[in-house]
Design a protein around this motif. Sequence first.
Motif, mmCIF file in Angstrom:
data_model
loop_
_atom_site.group_PDB
_atom_site.id
_atom_site.type_symbol
_atom_site.label_atom_id
_atom_site.label_comp_id
_atom_site.label_asym_id
_atom_site.label_seq_id
_atom_site.Cartn_x
_atom_site.Cartn_y
_atom_site.Cartn_z
ATOM 1 N N GLY A 14 0.959 -2.295 -3.807
ATOM 2 C CA GLY A 14 0.886 -1.270 -2.739
ATOM 3 C C GLY A 14 0.165 -0.084 -3.124
ATOM 4 N N SER A 15 0.171 0.288 -4.391
ATOM 5 C CA SER A 15 -0.149 1.615 -5.075
ATOM 6 C C SER A 15 -1.932 1.444 -5.007
ATOM 7 N N PHE A 16 -2.468 2.614 -5.321
ATOM 8 C CA PHE A 16 -3.933 2.571 -5.595
ATOM 9 C C PHE A 16 -4.105 3.537 -6.470
ATOM 10 N N SER A 17 -5.337 3.305 -7.473
ATOM 11 C CA SER A 17 -5.626 4.333 -8.321
ATOM 12 C C SER A 17 -7.185 4.707 -8.140
ATOM 13 N N TYR A 18 -7.437 6.048 -8.242
ATOM 14 C CA TYR A 18 -8.826 6.463 -7.954
ATOM 15 C C TYR A 18 -9.266 7.259 -9.241
ATOM 16 N N ALA A 19 -10.605 7.598 -9.228
ATOM 17 C CA ALA A 19 -10.930 8.333 -10.008
ATOM 18 C C ALA A 19 -12.464 8.731 -9.252
ATOM 19 N N SER A 20 -12.582 10.090 -9.279
ATOM 20 C CA SER A 20 -13.634 10.813 -8.623
ATOM 21 C C SER A 20 -14.321 11.875 -9.745
ATOM 22 N N ASP A 29 -11.488 13.700 -11.698
ATOM 23 C CA ASP A 29 -10.078 13.560 -11.185
ATOM 24 C C ASP A 29 -9.504 12.129 -11.189
ATOM 25 N N VAL A 30 -8.628 11.944 -11.844
ATOM 26 C CA VAL A 30 -8.050 10.567 -11.852
ATOM 27 C C VAL A 30 -6.639 10.758 -11.323
ATOM 28 N N ASN A 31 -6.023 9.688 -10.622
ATOM 29 C CA ASN A 31 -4.624 9.651 -10.432
ATOM 30 C C ASN A 31 -4.300 8.102 -9.740
ATOM 31 N N THR A 32 -3.113 7.837 -9.634
ATOM 32 C CA THR A 32 -2.469 6.865 -8.951
ATOM 33 C C THR A 32 -1.443 7.371 -7.924
ATOM 34 N N LEU A 33 -1.628 6.891 -6.979
ATOM 35 C CA LEU A 33 -0.813 7.144 -5.628
ATOM 36 C C LEU A 33 0.061 5.917 -5.359
ATOM 37 N N HIS A 34 1.394 6.239 -4.825
ATOM 38 C CA HIS A 34 2.372 5.308 -4.525
ATOM 39 C C HIS A 34 2.701 5.404 -3.122
ATOM 40 N N ARG A 35 3.006 4.358 -2.064
ATOM 41 C CA ARG A 35 3.313 4.802 -0.808
ATOM 42 C C ARG A 35 4.765 5.188 -0.794
ATOM 43 N N VAL A 36 5.181 6.173 0.006
ATOM 44 C CA VAL A 36 6.588 6.528 0.085
ATOM 45 C C VAL A 36 7.297 6.080 1.446
ATOM 46 N N ARG A 37 6.422 5.748 2.322
ATOM 47 C CA ARG A 37 6.856 5.493 3.561
ATOM 48 C C ARG A 37 5.532 4.790 4.442
ATOM 49 N N ARG A 38 5.878 4.028 5.253
ATOM 50 C CA ARG A 38 4.944 3.354 6.431
ATOM 51 C C ARG A 38 4.978 4.256 7.778
ATOM 52 N N PHE A 39 3.984 4.280 8.150
ATOM 53 C CA PHE A 39 4.057 5.021 9.692
ATOM 54 C C PHE A 39 4.039 3.900 10.756
ATOM 55 N N HIS A 40 3.596 2.951 10.470
ATOM 56 C CA HIS A 40 3.337 1.566 11.235
ATOM 57 C C HIS A 40 4.261 0.491 10.875
ATOM 58 N N PRO A 41 5.524 0.548 11.343
ATOM 59 C CA PRO A 41 6.481 -0.515 11.113
ATOM 60 C C PRO A 41 5.893 -2.083 11.076
ATOM 61 N N GLY A 42 6.108 -2.858 10.178
ATOM 62 C CA GLY A 42 5.712 -4.371 10.535
ATOM 63 C C GLY A 42 4.223 -4.579 9.891
#
Length: 125
Positions: free
Chosen positions: A88-94, A111-124
Amino acid sequence: MGEEAMDPFHDEIGFLLWDRENSQVMRNVVFGRVIAVLAGSTAGPRDTTVHFNATPGDPCYGVLQNKYLLERAEIKEFISSFTFHEDGSFSYASDLLLRLAALGAEMRHTDVNTLHRVRRFHPGE
């Protein structure tokens, strides 16, 4: 007083959009320093890596920036990629290719980084 003394930060707002019918993926982003980018390329529904490109003056996928920045650090090219991971994470490079007026030379800002989901806004989902 230079920017380094002002405790700078990076700020951006944007979206990823996918046009299924035309197999186009688009990234629209506005950076806090008044730079707007609409970048895009071709992508399929199962692609885990997507690439985005934009150049100033392109009628489809282009770059806009304010006069102040244009006179000091003109953006010549924007290249970006996103890689979506199974967890569920994603990495980016710009990468921005800039022409710096003060130096009379070009440089790349990456700019490079990996982002991890901390919560869902739409359950399900």
